[in-house]
Design a protein around this motif. Structure first.
Motif, PDB file in Angstrom:
ATOM      1  N   LEU A  56       0.762  -1.098   0.146  1.00  0.00           N
ATOM      2  CA  LEU A  56       0.039   0.151   0.163  1.00  0.00           C
ATOM      3  C   LEU A  56       0.909   1.273   0.084  1.00  0.00           C
ATOM      4  CD1 LEU A  56      -2.825  -1.323   2.485  1.00  0.00           C
ATOM      5  CD2 LEU A  56      -3.025  -1.236  -0.079  1.00  0.00           C
ATOM      6  N   LEU A  74       2.201 -11.839  -4.606  1.00  0.00           N
ATOM      7  CA  LEU A  74       1.231 -12.985  -4.205  1.00  0.00           C
ATOM      8  C   LEU A  74       0.499 -12.074  -2.947  1.00  0.00           C
ATOM      9  CD1 LEU A  74       4.144 -15.655  -3.595  1.00  0.00           C
ATOM     10  CD2 LEU A  74       2.263 -15.683  -5.247  1.00  0.00           C
ATOM     11  N   MET A  78      -6.950 -13.526   1.702  1.00  0.00           N
ATOM     12  CA  MET A  78      -8.036 -14.404   1.273  1.00  0.00           C
ATOM     13  C   MET A  78      -9.343 -14.551   2.059  1.00  0.00           C
ATOM     14  SD  MET A  78      -5.087 -17.747   0.464  1.00  0.00           S
ATOM     15  CE  MET A  78      -4.335 -17.508   1.804  1.00  0.00           C
ATOM     16  N   ALA A 115      -0.757 -13.562  -8.872  1.00  0.00           N
ATOM     17  CA  ALA A 115      -1.604 -14.822  -8.043  1.00  0.00           C
ATOM     18  C   ALA A 115      -3.068 -14.433  -8.355  1.00  0.00           C
ATOM     19  CB  ALA A 115      -0.745 -15.151  -6.914  1.00  0.00           C
ATOM     20  N   SER A 116      -3.612 -15.025  -8.994  1.00  0.00           N
ATOM     21  CA  SER A 116      -5.101 -14.996  -8.896  1.00  0.00           C
ATOM     22  C   SER A 116      -5.675 -16.323  -8.304  1.00  0.00           C
ATOM     23  CB  SER A 116      -6.032 -14.728 -10.094  1.00  0.00           C
ATOM     24  OG  SER A 116      -7.224 -14.480 -10.186  1.00  0.00           O
ATOM     25  N   THR A 178      -6.845 -24.169  -4.579  1.00  0.00           N
ATOM     26  CA  THR A 178      -6.305 -24.469  -3.212  1.00  0.00           C
ATOM     27  C   THR A 178      -5.046 -24.750  -3.117  1.00  0.00           C
ATOM     28  OG1 THR A 178      -8.564 -24.449  -2.346  1.00  0.00           O
ATOM     29  CG2 THR A 178      -6.828 -25.064  -0.830  1.00  0.00           C
ATOM     30  N   ARG A 187      -4.872 -19.983   7.250  1.00  0.00           N
ATOM     31  CA  ARG A 187      -5.469 -18.804   6.606  1.00  0.00           C
ATOM     32  C   ARG A 187      -6.547 -19.314   5.325  1.00  0.00           C
ATOM     33  NH1 ARG A 187      -1.084 -16.751   7.819  1.00  0.00           N
ATOM     34  NH2 ARG A 187      -0.091 -16.793   5.943  1.00  0.00           N
TER      35      ARG A 187
HETATM   36  N1  LIG Z   1      -3.193 -20.379  -0.147  1.00  0.00           N
HETATM   37  C1  LIG Z   1      -4.072 -20.638  -1.109  1.00  0.00           C
HETATM   38  O1  LIG Z   1      -5.041 -21.804  -0.871  1.00  0.00           O
HETATM   39  C2  LIG Z   1      -4.565 -19.947  -2.220  1.00  0.00           C
HETATM   40  C3  LIG Z   1      -5.423 -20.357  -3.025  1.00  0.00           C
HETATM   41  C4  LIG Z   1      -5.773 -19.523  -4.333  1.00  0.00           C
HETATM   42  C5  LIG Z   1      -5.003 -18.330  -4.563  1.00  0.00           C
HETATM   43  N2  LIG Z   1      -3.957 -17.905  -3.476  1.00  0.00           N
HETATM   44  C6  LIG Z   1      -3.455 -16.513  -3.768  1.00  0.00           C
HETATM   45  O2  LIG Z   1      -1.964 -16.907  -3.871  1.00  0.00           O
HETATM   46  C7  LIG Z   1      -1.247 -15.994  -2.849  1.00  0.00           C
HETATM   47  C8  LIG Z   1      -0.378 -16.352  -1.728  1.00  0.00           C
HETATM   48  O3  LIG Z   1      -0.907 -17.384  -1.002  1.00  0.00           O
HETATM   49  P1  LIG Z   1      -0.247 -17.885   0.350  1.00  0.00           P
HETATM   50  O4  LIG Z   1      -1.100 -18.891   0.845  1.00  0.00           O
HETATM   51  O5  LIG Z   1       1.192 -17.778   0.220  1.00  0.00           O
HETATM   52  O6  LIG Z   1      -0.774 -16.327   1.031  1.00  0.00           O
HETATM   53  P2  LIG Z   1      -0.648 -15.906   2.466  1.00  0.00           P
HETATM   54  O7  LIG Z   1      -1.639 -14.888   2.915  1.00  0.00           O
HETATM   55  O8  LIG Z   1      -0.087 -17.003   3.305  1.00  0.00           O
HETATM   56  O9  LIG Z   1       0.786 -14.755   1.994  1.00  0.00           O
HETATM   57  C9  LIG Z   1       0.345 -13.467   1.529  1.00  0.00           C
HETATM   58  C10 LIG Z   1       1.605 -12.882   2.142  1.00  0.00           C
HETATM   59  O10 LIG Z   1       1.479 -11.545   1.749  1.00  0.00           O
HETATM   60  C11 LIG Z   1       1.980 -10.784   2.674  1.00  0.00           C
HETATM   61  N3  LIG Z   1       0.937  -9.464   2.771  1.00  0.00           N
HETATM   62  C12 LIG Z   1      -0.214  -9.235   3.128  1.00  0.00           C
HETATM   63  N4  LIG Z   1      -0.578  -7.644   3.009  1.00  0.00           N
HETATM   64  C13 LIG Z   1       0.638  -7.336   2.821  1.00  0.00           C
HETATM   65  C14 LIG Z   1       1.049  -5.779   2.412  1.00  0.00           C
HETATM   66  N5  LIG Z   1       0.132  -4.852   2.446  1.00  0.00           N
HETATM   67  N6  LIG Z   1       2.328  -5.633   1.864  1.00  0.00           N
HETATM   68  C15 LIG Z   1       3.039  -6.554   1.866  1.00  0.00           C
HETATM   69  N7  LIG Z   1       2.932  -7.936   1.969  1.00  0.00           N
HETATM   70  C16 LIG Z   1       1.703  -8.325   2.480  1.00  0.00           C
HETATM   71  C17 LIG Z   1       1.619 -11.528   4.177  1.00  0.00           C
HETATM   72  O11 LIG Z   1       2.340 -10.989   5.201  1.00  0.00           O
HETATM   73  C18 LIG Z   1       1.867 -12.720   3.579  1.00  0.00           C
HETATM   74  O12 LIG Z   1       3.174 -13.248   3.803  1.00  0.00           O
HETATM   75  C19 LIG Z   1      -2.191 -14.844  -2.644  1.00  0.00           C
HETATM   76  O13 LIG Z   1      -2.320 -13.859  -3.481  1.00  0.00           O
HETATM   77  C20 LIG Z   1      -3.516 -15.643  -2.541  1.00  0.00           C
HETATM   78  O14 LIG Z   1      -4.921 -14.800  -2.608  1.00  0.00           O
HETATM   79  C21 LIG Z   1      -3.755 -18.609  -2.530  1.00  0.00           C
END
Ligand SMILES: NC(=O)c1ccc[n+]([C@@H]2O[C@H](COP(=O)([O-])OP(=O)(O)OC[C@H]3O[C@@H](n4cnc5c(N)ncnc54)[C@H](O)[C@@H]3O)[C@@H](O)[C@H]2O)c1
Length: 327
Positions: A56, A74, A78, A115-116, A178, A187
């Motif tokens: 941001l 990423l 979520m 990453a969608s 997922t 999460r």
């Molecule tokens: N985990 C899943 O099952 C899944 C499924 C579909 C899509 N995705 C997408 O994949 C991506 C990664 O998934 P994940 O499980 O590793 O997510 P996660 O939530 O564990 O990781 C996201 C990371 O982003 C960081 N973050 C959040 N807000 C932030 C900010 N304002 N500035 C900087 N960093 C910030 C968090 O600290 C975290 O380390 C995400 O975009 C998620 O939407 C995940």
């Protein structure tokens, strides 16, 4: 640079980039959800640079993205986090993407991988059958947080398309299903079926299955996704969005039984329980699968790790990480 790199997908992706010979891998994160622990195994590699920063804050992203070839974006909220704090989630998932695109443009970065999620197809009774890239969004009958999350990913994708149209920014959108694997967190609403089942089994309790267990889930192993991120970054493909899902879907009953078997407790028979109305759940209208054929065409990717092997790796990691707690 992996933005939102200190977590499940980011830590695996950074490892994959390093093993593919990246000269430098920057991990930018504000550690709101991520942790030092998730990237501890990467810290000894001198090519890894950890940058504390917030998507941001454009003034932090501009210097952090100088000199890079590309970004894998990423950072996001979520569904479960979106349920707790929708406005922060919408800010990060929408303004955060726009800021990353601004930084890519300012520093002339070659490629963005965004990453969608399969959440762009929505949830609820309208979701069934084969989900392909032009399947429409279904909102009716699904929880608001899931729809806000899916809609925010649709907007993020469109911001990428718009940057391509306006000033030629190359990008690939990967719609993850997922994710599960090493450094799994609490999460993701669907991965909870795995970690909560494993936790119950470790306490010697019967695992719970919601409903009759016939609900479909389609997972993807985190290592396969790390490869997809790198291949999308390296590929000539641009201005495209593709699904990245695992080899096959499973039902929740199959999943829970597999976790019990791999944990050495096949005797702990699942208990069928009604859904808890207080909890956000991601339901569908019946059996579905997320088609990943287009990813093969666009970036040459297809999944390699099946559910049994992926779960074996996740459970082995969890057995060696007894310190982790539910978030
Ligand atoms: N985990 C899943 O099952 C899944 C499924 C579909 C899509 N995705 C997408 O994949 C991506 C990664 O998934 P994940 O499980 O590793 O997510 P996660 O939530 O564990 O990781 C996201 C990371 O982003 C960081 N973050 C959040 N807000 C932030 C900010 N304002 N500035 C900087 N960093 C910030 C968090 O600290 C975290 O380390 C995400 O975009 C998620 O939407 C995940």
């Amino acid at each position: 640079m992996v933005v939102g790199g200190a977590s499940l997908v980011g830590s695996a992706t950074a490892g994959e980039l390093l093993s593919r010979g990246a000269a430098e891998v920057r991990l930018l994160d504000n550690f709101s959800f991520g942790s030092d622990e998730a990237i501890a195994h990467l810290r000894d590699d001198p090519r890894v640079k950890v940058v504390q920063g917030d998507v941001l804050k454009l003034h932090q992203l501009l210097p952090a993205t100088e000199g890079l070839d590309g970004v894998i974006h990423l950072a996001a909220f979520m569904t479960l986090s979106m349920d707790r704090d929708p406005w922060s989630g919408l800010d990060v998932n929408i303004r955060g993407v726009q800021n990353i695109l601004e930084a890519c443009r300012a520093n002339g970065l070659r490629k963005l991988v965004f990453a969608s999620s399969n959440a762009v197809y929505g949830y609820g009774p309208g979701v069934k059958g084969a989900l392909v890239e032009d399947t429409p969004f279904h909102a009716a009958g699904a929880p608001p947080a899931a729809i806000l999350y899916g809609a925010s990913k649709i907007i993020g994708e469109q911001l990428c398309r718009d940057a391509h149209r306006r000033h030629g920014q190359d990008y690939v959108v990967l719609r993850y299903s997922t994710v599960y694997g090493e450094r799994q967190h609490y999460r993701a609403a669907n991965a909870l079926y795995i970690v909560e089942t494993h936790d119950a089994i470790r306490r010697g309790e019967r695992p719970k299955v919601i409903g009759d267990g016939s609900e479909t889930k389609h997972f993807v192993y985190v290592g396969d996704l790390a490869r997809a991120n790198c291949m999308a970054l390296e590929a000539a493909a641009t201005d495209v969005a593709v699904n990245t899902s695992g080899p096959e879907p499973v039902t929740t009953l199959e999943l829970v039984k597999l976790v019990a078997e791999l944990s050495g407790r096949p005797d702990l028979q699942p208990e069928l329980v009604p859904p808890d109305p207080g909890k956000v759940r991601l339901t569908s209208g019946g059996a579905f699968h997320i088609d990943h054929a287009a990813a093969k065409d666009a970036i040459g990717w297809s999944p390699e790790v099946g559910m049994r092997e992926g779960l074996r790796r996740l459970l082995a990691w969890r057995e060696g990480a007894p310190h982790q707690a539910a978030e």
